[in-house]
Design a protein around this motif. Structure first.
Motif, mmCIF file in Angstrom:
data_model
loop_
_atom_site.group_PDB
_atom_site.id
_atom_site.type_symbol
_atom_site.label_atom_id
_atom_site.label_comp_id
_atom_site.label_asym_id
_atom_site.label_seq_id
_atom_site.Cartn_x
_atom_site.Cartn_y
_atom_site.Cartn_z
ATOM 1 N N MET A 1 0.757 -0.871 -0.035
ATOM 2 C CA MET A 1 -0.063 -0.161 -0.048
ATOM 3 C C MET A 1 0.942 1.259 -0.048
ATOM 4 N N ILE A 2 0.400 2.056 -0.903
ATOM 5 C CA ILE A 2 1.049 3.464 -0.911
ATOM 6 C C ILE A 2 0.879 4.527 0.167
ATOM 7 N N PRO A 3 1.660 4.874 0.887
ATOM 8 C CA PRO A 3 1.290 5.865 2.088
ATOM 9 C C PRO A 3 0.629 7.182 1.358
ATOM 10 N N VAL A 4 -0.513 7.809 1.719
ATOM 11 C CA VAL A 4 -1.052 9.052 1.505
ATOM 12 C C VAL A 4 -0.229 10.285 1.783
ATOM 13 N N VAL A 5 0.039 11.064 0.909
ATOM 14 C CA VAL A 5 0.475 12.251 1.323
ATOM 15 C C VAL A 5 -0.470 13.605 0.853
ATOM 16 N N LEU A 6 -0.581 14.299 1.797
ATOM 17 C CA LEU A 6 -1.478 15.430 1.714
ATOM 18 C C LEU A 6 -0.725 16.737 1.248
ATOM 19 N N PRO A 7 -1.432 17.363 0.329
ATOM 20 C CA PRO A 7 -0.658 18.603 -0.073
ATOM 21 C C PRO A 7 -0.731 19.309 1.171
ATOM 22 N N GLU A 8 0.445 20.354 1.195
ATOM 23 C CA GLU A 8 0.948 21.065 2.303
ATOM 24 C C GLU A 8 -0.444 21.852 2.962
ATOM 25 N N LYS A 9 -1.339 22.563 2.167
ATOM 26 C CA LYS A 9 -2.508 23.082 2.792
ATOM 27 C C LYS A 9 -3.518 22.302 3.568
ATOM 28 N N HIS A 10 -3.651 21.020 2.862
ATOM 29 C CA HIS A 10 -4.708 20.114 3.444
ATOM 30 C C HIS A 10 -4.014 19.543 4.468
ATOM 31 N N GLN A 11 -2.654 19.247 4.542
ATOM 32 C CA GLN A 11 -1.972 19.016 5.939
ATOM 33 C C GLN A 11 -2.340 19.777 7.035
ATOM 34 N N ARG A 12 -1.981 21.169 6.657
ATOM 35 C CA ARG A 12 -2.329 21.991 7.757
ATOM 36 C C ARG A 12 -3.911 21.968 8.294
ATOM 37 N N PHE A 13 -4.659 21.931 7.436
ATOM 38 C CA PHE A 13 -6.174 21.958 7.803
ATOM 39 C C PHE A 13 -6.254 20.734 8.809
ATOM 40 N N TYR A 14 -5.911 19.680 8.110
ATOM 41 C CA TYR A 14 -6.171 18.306 8.983
ATOM 42 C C TYR A 14 -5.263 18.602 10.155
ATOM 43 N N VAL A 57 -14.622 6.969 -8.982
ATOM 44 C CA VAL A 57 -15.949 6.891 -8.499
ATOM 45 C C VAL A 57 -16.921 7.396 -8.994
ATOM 46 N N SER A 58 -17.933 6.697 -9.057
ATOM 47 C CA SER A 58 -19.202 6.857 -9.701
ATOM 48 C C SER A 58 -19.898 8.035 -9.427
ATOM 49 N N VAL A 59 -20.645 8.789 -10.006
ATOM 50 C CA VAL A 59 -21.558 9.979 -9.858
ATOM 51 C C VAL A 59 -22.268 9.647 -8.537
ATOM 52 N N PRO A 60 -23.109 8.565 -8.380
ATOM 53 C CA PRO A 60 -23.969 8.315 -7.293
ATOM 54 C C PRO A 60 -23.238 8.230 -5.805
ATOM 55 N N VAL A 107 -18.022 1.124 -5.253
ATOM 56 C CA VAL A 107 -16.634 1.354 -5.389
ATOM 57 C C VAL A 107 -15.668 0.267 -5.033
ATOM 58 N N ASP A 108 -14.592 -0.191 -5.954
ATOM 59 C CA ASP A 108 -13.826 -1.191 -5.264
ATOM 60 C C ASP A 108 -13.172 -0.532 -4.033
ATOM 61 N N GLU A 109 -12.981 -1.527 -2.960
ATOM 62 C CA GLU A 109 -12.490 -1.473 -1.899
ATOM 63 C C GLU A 109 -11.113 -0.795 -1.782
ATOM 64 N N THR A 110 -10.358 -1.396 -2.835
ATOM 65 C CA THR A 110 -8.979 -1.105 -2.832
ATOM 66 C C THR A 110 -8.803 0.510 -3.429
ATOM 67 N N ILE A 111 -9.748 0.988 -3.993
ATOM 68 C CA ILE A 111 -9.771 2.569 -4.151
ATOM 69 C C ILE A 111 -9.953 3.318 -2.994
ATOM 70 N N VAL A 112 -10.959 2.849 -2.220
ATOM 71 C CA VAL A 112 -11.138 3.545 -1.030
ATOM 72 C C VAL A 112 -10.254 3.509 -0.108
ATOM 73 N N ARG A 113 -9.601 2.383 -0.050
ATOM 74 C CA ARG A 113 -8.387 2.211 1.088
ATOM 75 C C ARG A 113 -7.331 3.062 0.433
ATOM 76 N N GLU A 114 -7.067 3.302 -0.660
ATOM 77 C CA GLU A 114 -5.799 4.173 -1.233
ATOM 78 C C GLU A 114 -5.981 5.566 -0.569
ATOM 79 N N HIS A 115 -7.065 5.981 -0.134
ATOM 80 C CA HIS A 115 -7.581 7.402 0.079
ATOM 81 C C HIS A 115 -7.507 7.585 1.683
ATOM 82 N N TRP A 116 -7.561 6.281 2.456
ATOM 83 C CA TRP A 116 -7.538 6.237 3.703
ATOM 84 C C TRP A 116 -6.009 6.584 4.653
ATOM 85 N N ASN A 117 -6.163 7.334 5.415
ATOM 86 C CA ASN A 117 -4.756 7.593 6.074
ATOM 87 C C ASN A 117 -5.059 7.478 7.645
ATOM 88 N N GLY A 118 -6.186 6.784 8.060
ATOM 89 C CA GLY A 118 -6.253 6.600 9.406
ATOM 90 C C GLY A 118 -5.515 5.502 9.942
#
Length: 153
Positions: A1-14, A57-60, A107-118
Motif C-alpha cells: 500500500m502506498i502512503p497517502v501524502v496530503l498537499p501542504e494546505k490540506h495537511q495544515r487543515f488536517y 468513483v461513480s457519480v452516485p 466502489v472497489d475497496e482498494t480505491i477507497v483504501r487508497e484514500h484512507w490515512n487513518g
C-alpha cells in the motif's frame, strides 16, 4: 500500500482540526472510548473529500460522499459542535461511516483504501462505529442520520 501524502494546505487543515479535537478531549477529560470515535472525524472527512475528487468513483457514490462532507461542514446538525464541542462530531462520524458503507457497495475497496490515512483498518472502523452508533448518540439520532443519507426520492 502506498502512503497517502496530503498537499501542504490540506495537511495544515488536517493538523489544525486534529489538534483542536485533541485539545477538546484533554480539556474535557473525555474517556478513551468516546475519544477514539471523535478522533476518527478528520480521517473520515479527508477520505470522503478525496473520494469526491477521484475519477474512478461513480457519480452516485460521489453524491453520497458529498452529502457526508456537507454534513461535516454544516454549522447545524443533529448534535451541533457549537453547543457541545467535540462531542458534536459523533453524529458526523456515524453519518460518514454509513456513507462509506454504501459507497463500498459501488466502489472497489482498494480505491477507497487508497484514500484512507487513518491508523486503524478502515473496514474495522466502519464495523466498530456501526456497532456502537446507538450507544454513542442514541437510536433516534441514528435513525435520523440514516434518513438524511438514504432519503427516498
Amino acid at each position: 500500500m502506498i502512503p497517502v501524502v496530503l498537499p501542504e494546505k490540506h495537511q495544515r487543515f488536517y493538523d489544525k482540526l486534529r489538534e483542536k479535537i485533541e485539545s477538546f478531549i484533554k480539556d474535557k477529560g473525555v474517556n478513551d472510548t468516546v475519544a477514539s470515535y471523535i478522533l476518527l472525524a478528520p480521517d473520515l472527512f479527508v477520505l470522503l473529500a478525496r473520494l469526491m475528487l477521484d475519477k474512478r468513483v461513480s457519480v452516485p457514490s460521489k453524491a453520497i460522499a458529498g452529502v457526508a462532507v456537507a454534513y461535516f461542514i454544516a454549522p447545524i446538525d443533529f448534535i451541533p459542535e457549537v453547543l457541545v464541542g467535540g462531542f458534536g462530531l459523533l453524529d458526523d462520524v456515524i453519518l460518514a461511516v454509513y456513507a462509506l458503507r454504501r459507497i463500498l457497495v459501488d466502489v472497489d475497496e482498494t480505491i477507497v483504501r487508497e484514500h484512507w490515512n487513518g491508523e486503524e483498518d478502515l473496514l474495522g472502523v466502519i464495523t466498530k462505529v456501526i456497532k456502537s452508533a446507538d450507544d454513542l448518540v442514541g437510536k433516534k439520532i441514528v435513525k435520523k442520520l440514516e434518513e438524511t443519507l438514504f432519503r427516498k426520492k
